[in-house]
Design an enzyme around this catalytic site. Structure first.
Site, short mmCIF file in Angstrom:
data_model
loop_
_atom_site.label_atom_id
_atom_site.label_comp_id
_atom_site.label_asym_id
_atom_site.label_seq_id
_atom_site.Cartn_x
_atom_site.Cartn_y
_atom_site.Cartn_z
N ASP A 48 0.88 -1.10 -0.09
CA ASP A 48 0.01 -0.11 -0.10
C ASP A 48 0.65 1.25 0.05
O ASP A 48 1.44 1.49 1.11
CB ASP A 48 -0.85 0.08 1.24
CG ASP A 48 -1.50 1.14 1.33
OD1 ASP A 48 -2.87 1.22 0.74
OD2 ASP A 48 -1.33 2.35 1.80
N TYR A 53 3.39 9.73 -0.71
CA TYR A 53 4.34 9.18 0.02
C TYR A 53 5.53 9.81 -0.28
O TYR A 53 6.92 9.32 0.05
CB TYR A 53 4.14 7.73 0.41
CG TYR A 53 2.90 7.34 1.07
CD1 TYR A 53 2.05 8.12 1.74
CD2 TYR A 53 2.70 5.89 1.13
CE1 TYR A 53 1.07 7.64 2.50
CE2 TYR A 53 1.37 5.44 1.76
CZ TYR A 53 0.71 6.51 2.41
OH TYR A 53 -0.50 6.01 3.07
N LYS A 78 -2.64 5.91 -4.14
CA LYS A 78 -3.73 6.97 -3.77
C LYS A 78 -3.39 8.23 -4.45
O LYS A 78 -2.37 8.79 -4.56
CB LYS A 78 -3.88 7.25 -2.47
CG LYS A 78 -3.62 5.95 -1.39
CD LYS A 78 -3.87 6.27 -0.21
CE LYS A 78 -3.62 5.10 0.75
NZ LYS A 78 -2.16 4.40 0.99
N HIS A 111 -7.21 9.93 -1.53
CA HIS A 111 -6.67 9.64 -0.45
C HIS A 111 -7.34 10.48 0.87
O HIS A 111 -7.41 10.06 1.75
CB HIS A 111 -5.13 10.42 -0.51
CG HIS A 111 -4.16 9.97 0.52
ND1 HIS A 111 -2.82 9.74 0.08
CD2 HIS A 111 -4.28 9.78 1.69
CE1 HIS A 111 -2.15 9.37 1.05
NE2 HIS A 111 -2.96 9.35 2.10
#
Ligand code: A2P
Length: 292
Positions: A48, A53, A78, A111
């Site tokens: 994930d 990120y 996301k 997200h």
């Protein structure tokens, strides 16, 4: 999927391994190593990540280097907040796929819902088109409250396959889980172990769940670690769980949870920790990076 990991059938018919590896707050080098180790050695089949990120490229390299076929690994990413809106969302998925080095993801999530409802519906409509184009096998959302879910379902007639939310023994999210179950939406837990302690958002705080006396007591009774007990609590509650670690021994430990069961007393002792305390932001409070 080629491991013994339990799976959950999503509304699309796709199977998601119920336990995966999270990589939030992991840098490129750590992410690439962790993903490769998790899949190639520890037996994970589910990773994930998220555009926000900053490690999608490393996830892609880790998957490729793992020695396991792409078709046997479930990859989630996301759409970040700045990419809300129809046109931006269509561009964002292409950028994520490019960074991942993949032609599709297994699951693409919004997200955060943000606070502009009209634009949120546009973004969800774009995700429906992304799914129809085969760029995401399943589509879903993250951090959605029931009112956000109702808005996009009523506007488009399509429910998300997944809602990924902050969820752990201190924030068991019973009401949201019931809503999602009734709507055929699988629930996935972020910060399932109580978070990294590095924190973010107004409510961020250090991890005290992994040292909670009630968890520790159950762990000692089973000769297991607190993290393993918390992961079992998620699995036995039917929740998809994605503990984050960049350390080989913890990555291996967190998947070594398929040979013991928590009994009713253990589950009740852990259920009693549900104070509603968050380690991250409340979904309705956050409008970070929203487009103008
Ligand atoms: P690290 O990556 O340094 O191992 P979350 O609840 O968001 O999944 O966060 C888990 C946090 O707990 C991370 O900061 C991770 O740090 C740490 N962690 C992960 N697995 C374990 C474990 N088995 N034992 C102790 N800490 C863990």
């Amino acid at each position: 999927m080629s491991t013994d990991l339990p799976t959950i059938e999503l509304s699309t018919g796709a199977l998601i391994p119920q336990l995966g590896l999270g990589v939030w707050q992991a840098d490129e080098a750590d992410t690439e190593h962790a993903v490769r180790y998790a899949i190639g050695t520890a037996g994970y089949r589910h990773i994930d990540t998220a555009a926000a990120y900053g490690n999608e490229a490393a996830v892609g390299r880790g998957v490729a280097a793992s020695g396991v076929a792409r078709s046997d690994v479930f990859v989630t990413t996301k759409l970040w907040n700045a990419d809300h809106g129809h046109a931006r969302a269509l561009g964002a998925v292409d950028a994520s796929l490019e960074r991942l080095g993949l032609d599709h993801v297994d699951l693409y999530l919004i997200h955060w819902p943000l606070q502009n409802t009209e634009r949120l519906v546009e973004t969800w409509q774009a995700l429906i088109e992304i799914q129809q184009a085969g760029k995401a096998t399943s589509i879903g959302v993250s951090n959605f409250q029931p009112h956000h879910l109702t808005t996009i379902i009523e506007a488009t007639g399509q429910a998300p396959a997944v809602n990924q939310v902050e969820l752990h023994p201190r924030l068991a999210q019973h009401e949201l889980r019931t809503f999602c179950a009734d709507a055929g939406i699988a629930v996935e837990a972020w910060s399932p172990l109580g978070g990294s302690g590095a924190g973010w958002g107004a409510d961020s705080k250090p991890n005290t769940l992994l040292t909670d006396p009630a968890i520790t007591r159950v762990a000692q009774r089973h000769g297991r670690s607190p993290a393993q007990v918390i992961i079992r609590w998620h699995l036995q509650n039917g929740i998809i769980v994605i503990p984050k670690s960049v350390h080989d021994e913890r990555i291996a430990q967190n998947i070594d949870v398929l040979d013991f069961d928590l009994d009713a007393d253990d589950l009740a002792a852990i259920d009693a920790l549900d104070t509603g305390e968050r380690v991250g932001a409340h979904p309705d409070d956050l409008n970070l990076a929203a487009p103008d």
